[in-house]
Write a protein that holds these residues in place. Structure first.
Motif, short mmCIF file in Angstrom:
data_model
loop_
_atom_site.label_atom_id
_atom_site.label_comp_id
_atom_site.label_asym_id
_atom_site.label_seq_id
_atom_site.Cartn_x
_atom_site.Cartn_y
_atom_site.Cartn_z
N GLY A 63 0.70 -1.35 0.02
CA GLY A 63 -0.05 0.03 -0.01
C GLY A 63 0.71 1.32 -0.11
N HIS A 64 2.06 1.18 -0.21
CA HIS A 64 3.07 2.47 -0.28
C HIS A 64 3.42 2.49 -1.68
N ASP A 65 3.96 3.56 -2.01
CA ASP A 65 4.60 4.06 -3.17
C ASP A 65 5.85 3.15 -3.39
N LEU A 66 6.05 2.51 -4.60
CA LEU A 66 7.15 1.76 -4.68
C LEU A 66 8.29 2.32 -5.31
N ASP A 67 9.55 1.99 -4.81
CA ASP A 67 10.69 2.92 -5.00
C ASP A 67 11.65 2.57 -6.18
N ASN A 109 -0.54 -0.18 -3.89
CA ASN A 109 1.11 0.37 -4.07
C ASN A 109 1.06 1.40 -5.30
N GLY A 110 1.59 2.40 -5.13
CA GLY A 110 1.85 3.28 -6.11
C GLY A 110 2.95 2.66 -7.37
N VAL A 111 2.38 2.74 -8.56
CA VAL A 111 3.20 2.21 -9.64
C VAL A 111 3.31 3.40 -10.70
N LYS A 112 4.78 3.53 -10.92
CA LYS A 112 4.83 4.67 -12.22
C LYS A 112 5.81 4.19 -13.21
N ILE A 113 5.14 4.33 -14.37
CA ILE A 113 5.87 3.67 -15.65
C ILE A 113 5.99 4.85 -16.50
N MET A 114 7.23 4.98 -16.78
CA MET A 114 7.79 6.15 -17.67
C MET A 114 7.94 5.96 -19.15
N ALA A 115 7.86 7.09 -19.94
CA ALA A 115 8.07 6.92 -21.38
C ALA A 115 8.78 8.31 -21.81
#
Length: 119
Positions: A63-67, A109-115
């Motif tokens: 439940g936390h942001d992923l690093d 969980n916070g997930v961020k995918i970049m482009a």
């Protein structure tokens, strides 16, 4: 030279997380053990593991942001693929010219995918 060996994501329900990340990654796990609370995928040469805290994989807090941040060349297509499972998924235009797809997995969980955006 150092390189990344493994990404681990703490989850509360291994089967639910496995289904979500199988869809997100468009991959099937290379290893799964309910006994050890561990499911592992391969993203290219990078192992990504889902784990139940306290079963031997670590003690992270779901439940936390992923690093970490992943990379995908086509964020709109990826968003379309996960829209039913990650209804908060949004594509952001970042100040550095990049774009990011940001959402929460089923455990929060916070997930961020970049482009990257070409100039």
């Amino acid at each position: 030279m150092l390189s990344l060996a493994l990404l681990k994501i703490p989850v509360t329900n291994l089967d639910r997380a496995k289904a979500f990340y199988s869809k997100l990654f468009e991959a099937t796990p290379v290893f799964h053990s309910a006994e050890f609370g561990w499911t592992q995928f391969m993203l290219g040469s990078l192992p990504v593991a889902l784990y139940i805290p306290g079963k031997g994989g670590g003690a992270g807090l779901p439940g936390h942001d992923l690093d970490f941040q992943l990379f995908a060349p086509d964020l709109p297509a990826l968003k379309d693929r996960i829209d039913q499972d990650a209804t908060d998924a949004e594509i952001h235009e970042n100040a550095d010219g990049s774009q990011s797809l940001e959402f929460r997995d089923p455990d929060g969980n916070g997930v961020k995918i970049m482009a990257r955006v070409d100039p």
